[in-house]
Design a protein around this motif. Structure first.
Motif, PDB file in Angstrom:
ATOM      1  N   VAL A   1       0.843  -1.203   0.000  1.00 11.72           N
ATOM      2  CA  VAL A   1       0.000   0.000   0.000  1.00 11.72           C
ATOM      3  C   VAL A   1       0.875   1.249   0.000  1.00 11.72           C
ATOM      4  CG1 VAL A   1      -1.683   1.308   1.366  1.00 11.72           C
ATOM      5  CG2 VAL A   1      -1.981  -1.150   1.046  1.00 11.72           C
ATOM      6  N   ALA A   2       1.969   1.233   0.772  1.00 10.89           N
ATOM      7  CA  ALA A   2       2.877   2.382   0.789  1.00 10.89           C
ATOM      8  C   ALA A   2       3.503   2.610  -0.586  1.00 10.89           C
ATOM      9  CB  ALA A   2       3.959   2.174   1.845  1.00 10.89           C
ATOM     10  N   ILE A   3       3.885   1.539  -1.266  1.00 13.55           N
ATOM     11  CA  ILE A   3       4.453   1.668  -2.613  1.00 13.55           C
ATOM     12  C   ILE A   3       3.410   2.219  -3.577  1.00 13.55           C
ATOM     13  CG2 ILE A   3       5.337   0.336  -4.581  1.00 13.55           C
ATOM     14  CD1 ILE A   3       6.767  -1.445  -2.487  1.00 13.55           C
ATOM     15  N   ALA A   4       2.176   1.747  -3.461  1.00  9.43           N
ATOM     16  CA  ALA A   4       1.100   2.275  -4.308  1.00  9.43           C
ATOM     17  C   ALA A   4       0.903   3.766  -4.016  1.00  9.43           C
ATOM     18  CB  ALA A   4      -0.197   1.504  -4.065  1.00  9.43           C
ATOM     19  N   GLY A   5       0.982   4.149  -2.747  1.00  6.25           N
ATOM     20  CA  GLY A   5       0.860   5.554  -2.390  1.00  6.25           C
ATOM     21  C   GLY A   5       1.967   6.402  -2.988  1.00  6.25           C
TER      22      GLY A   5
ATOM     23  N   ILE B   1       2.496  14.495  -8.773  1.00  9.68           N
ATOM     24  CA  ILE B   1       3.552  15.495  -8.991  1.00  9.68           C
ATOM     25  C   ILE B   1       3.789  15.695 -10.487  1.00  9.68           C
ATOM     26  CG2 ILE B   1       6.046  15.899  -8.737  1.00  9.68           C
ATOM     27  CD1 ILE B   1       5.831  14.554  -5.978  1.00  9.68           C
ATOM     28  N   LEU B   2       3.846  14.593 -11.227  1.00 14.80           N
ATOM     29  CA  LEU B   2       4.105  14.702 -12.665  1.00 14.80           C
ATOM     30  C   LEU B   2       2.961  15.377 -13.409  1.00 14.80           C
ATOM     31  CD1 LEU B   2       5.816  11.271 -13.382  1.00 14.80           C
ATOM     32  CD2 LEU B   2       6.884  13.526 -13.285  1.00 14.80           C
ATOM     33  N   SER B   3       1.725  15.097 -12.985  1.00 17.33           N
ATOM     34  CA  SER B   3       0.577  15.709 -13.660  1.00 17.33           C
ATOM     35  C   SER B   3       0.242  17.085 -13.073  1.00 17.33           C
ATOM     36  CB  SER B   3      -0.643  14.800 -13.562  1.00 17.33           C
ATOM     37  OG  SER B   3      -1.036  14.672 -12.207  1.00 17.33           O
ATOM     38  N   GLN B   4       0.947  17.477 -12.024  1.00 19.71           N
ATOM     39  CA  GLN B   4       0.778  18.756 -11.333  1.00 19.71           C
ATOM     40  C   GLN B   4      -0.646  18.952 -10.820  1.00 19.71           C
ATOM     41  OE1 GLN B   4       2.334  21.814 -13.901  1.00 19.71           O
ATOM     42  NE2 GLN B   4       4.444  21.200 -13.516  1.00 19.71           N
ATOM     43  N   ILE B   5      -1.248  17.864 -10.350  1.00 19.37           N
ATOM     44  CA  ILE B   5      -2.570  17.920  -9.720  1.00 19.37           C
ATOM     45  C   ILE B   5      -2.343  17.698  -8.222  1.00 19.37           C
ATOM     46  CG2 ILE B   5      -4.869  16.906  -9.599  1.00 19.37           C
ATOM     47  CD1 ILE B   5      -4.446  15.942 -12.489  1.00 19.37           C
ATOM     48  N   ILE B   6      -2.558  18.752  -7.463  1.00 20.70           N
ATOM     49  CA  ILE B   6      -2.258  18.722  -6.029  1.00 20.70           C
ATOM     50  C   ILE B   6      -3.087  17.670  -5.297  1.00 20.70           C
ATOM     51  CG2 ILE B   6      -2.342  20.073  -3.897  1.00 20.70           C
ATOM     52  CD1 ILE B   6      -1.634  22.526  -5.593  1.00 20.70           C
ATOM     53  N   ALA B   7      -4.359  17.552  -5.647  1.00 23.54           N
ATOM     54  CA  ALA B   7      -5.237  16.618  -4.951  1.00 23.54           C
ATOM     55  C   ALA B   7      -4.745  15.176  -5.099  1.00 23.54           C
ATOM     56  CB  ALA B   7      -6.665  16.746  -5.475  1.00 23.54           C
ATOM     57  N   VAL B   8      -4.239  14.824  -6.289  1.00 28.28           N
ATOM     58  CA  VAL B   8      -3.732  13.475  -6.513  1.00 28.28           C
ATOM     59  C   VAL B   8      -2.455  13.258  -5.697  1.00 28.28           C
ATOM     60  CG1 VAL B   8      -2.817  11.866  -8.242  1.00 28.28           C
ATOM     61  CG2 VAL B   8      -4.779  13.307  -8.795  1.00 28.28           C
ATOM     62  N   GLY B   9      -1.610  14.257  -5.624  1.00 26.20           N
ATOM     63  CA  GLY B   9      -0.390  14.158  -4.823  1.00 26.20           C
ATOM     64  C   GLY B   9      -0.701  14.002  -3.335  1.00 26.20           C
ATOM     65  N   VAL B  10      -1.661  14.765  -2.839  1.00 21.66           N
ATOM     66  CA  VAL B  10      -2.061  14.652  -1.436  1.00 21.66           C
ATOM     67  C   VAL B  10      -2.677  13.280  -1.172  1.00 21.66           C
ATOM     68  CG1 VAL B  10      -3.644  15.558   0.313  1.00 21.66           C
ATOM     69  CG2 VAL B  10      -2.330  17.130  -1.114  1.00 21.66           C
ATOM     70  N   LEU B  11      -3.523  12.813  -2.088  1.00 22.05           N
ATOM     71  CA  LEU B  11      -4.113  11.490  -1.945  1.00 22.05           C
ATOM     72  C   LEU B  11      -3.026  10.411  -1.901  1.00 22.05           C
ATOM     73  CD1 LEU B  11      -6.660   9.692  -1.862  1.00 22.05           C
ATOM     74  CD2 LEU B  11      -6.507   9.599  -4.370  1.00 22.05           C
ATOM     75  N   GLY B  12      -2.015  10.530  -2.749  1.00 28.19           N
ATOM     76  CA  GLY B  12      -0.901   9.582  -2.743  1.00 28.19           C
ATOM     77  C   GLY B  12      -0.151   9.603  -1.426  1.00 28.19           C
ATOM     78  N   PHE B  13       0.040  10.793  -0.878  1.00 31.62           N
ATOM     79  CA  PHE B  13       0.719  10.904   0.409  1.00 31.62           C
ATOM     80  C   PHE B  13      -0.094  10.244   1.521  1.00 31.62           C
ATOM     81  CE2 PHE B  13       1.813  13.097   4.350  1.00 31.62           C
ATOM     82  CZ  PHE B  13       3.188  12.919   4.361  1.00 31.62           C
ATOM     83  N   VAL B  14      -1.413  10.440   1.501  1.00 30.34           N
ATOM     84  CA  VAL B  14      -2.287   9.831   2.506  1.00 30.34           C
ATOM     85  C   VAL B  14      -2.262   8.312   2.378  1.00 30.34           C
ATOM     86  CG1 VAL B  14      -4.699   9.598   3.241  1.00 30.34           C
ATOM     87  CG2 VAL B  14      -3.745  11.856   2.766  1.00 30.34           C
ATOM     88  N   ILE B  15      -2.310   7.814   1.149  1.00 31.20           N
ATOM     89  CA  ILE B  15      -2.257   6.366   0.928  1.00 31.20           C
ATOM     90  C   ILE B  15      -0.924   5.810   1.418  1.00 31.20           C
ATOM     91  CG2 ILE B  15      -2.174   4.561  -0.843  1.00 31.20           C
ATOM     92  CD1 ILE B  15      -4.159   6.279  -2.461  1.00 31.20           C
ATOM     93  N   MET B  16       0.158   6.505   1.120  1.00 29.62           N
ATOM     94  CA  MET B  16       1.482   6.067   1.557  1.00 29.62           C
ATOM     95  C   MET B  16       1.556   6.038   3.093  1.00 29.62           C
ATOM     96  SD  MET B  16       5.175   7.825   0.750  1.00 29.62           S
ATOM     97  CE  MET B  16       4.656   9.335   1.516  1.00 29.62           C
ATOM     98  N   GLY B  17       1.056   7.077   3.734  1.00 28.46           N
ATOM     99  CA  GLY B  17       1.053   7.119   5.196  1.00 28.46           C
ATOM    100  C   GLY B  17       0.217   6.004   5.800  1.00 28.46           C
ATOM    101  N   ALA B  18      -0.934   5.712   5.193  1.00 26.72           N
ATOM    102  CA  ALA B  18      -1.782   4.630   5.691  1.00 26.72           C
ATOM    103  C   ALA B  18      -1.081   3.285   5.556  1.00 26.72           C
ATOM    104  CB  ALA B  18      -3.109   4.609   4.930  1.00 26.72           C
TER     105      ALA B  18
END
Length: 124
Positions: free
Chosen positions: A48-52, A60-77
């Protein structure tokens, strides 16, 4: 390898003596023994952390902040899931109804006596 009946009885006697001589330490060890890291939780949490991380990099690559924040939350979980200790499924072991040994020597003396008796019994 499972313990023999004799070894199980000795273990139960040692537990009873520990409870009699240091109940605070014994209760602390009982509560800690039921909780341990599970290999399954570590593997799932790591995946799950790797998926995050991948979602975070996509954001980051698509420069969409919401997707980056979601990835960070998934990684933290995933990291949280992998590192938290889970309570064991088994119930605490009963120590039986046998009374604890009340010799004057204490826990270590009784342990040494049993050790000597065990080895003297094997030599015969």
């Amino acid at each position: 390898m499972p313990l023999s009946e004799h070894e199980q009885r000795l273990l139960e006697q040692l537990e009873q003596q520990l409870h009699a001589e240091d109940p605070k330490f014994a209760s602390h060890m009982e509560s800690a023994s039921g909780r341990s890291l599970s290999t399954r939780h570590i593997v799932v949490g790591s995946l799950v952390a790797i998926a995050g991380i991948l979602v975070l990099l996509t954001g980051i690559l698509s420069q969409i902040i919401a997707v980056g924040v979601l990835g960070f939350v998934i990684m933290g979980a995933g990291v949280y899931w992998a590192t938290t200790r889970r309570a064991g499924a088994g119930s605490p072991r009963s120590t039986g109804n046998k009374p604890a040994s009340s010799s004057k020597g204490g826990f270590m003396a009784n342990l040494e006596e049993r050790w000597d008796e065990r080895h003297h019994g094997e030599d015969r």
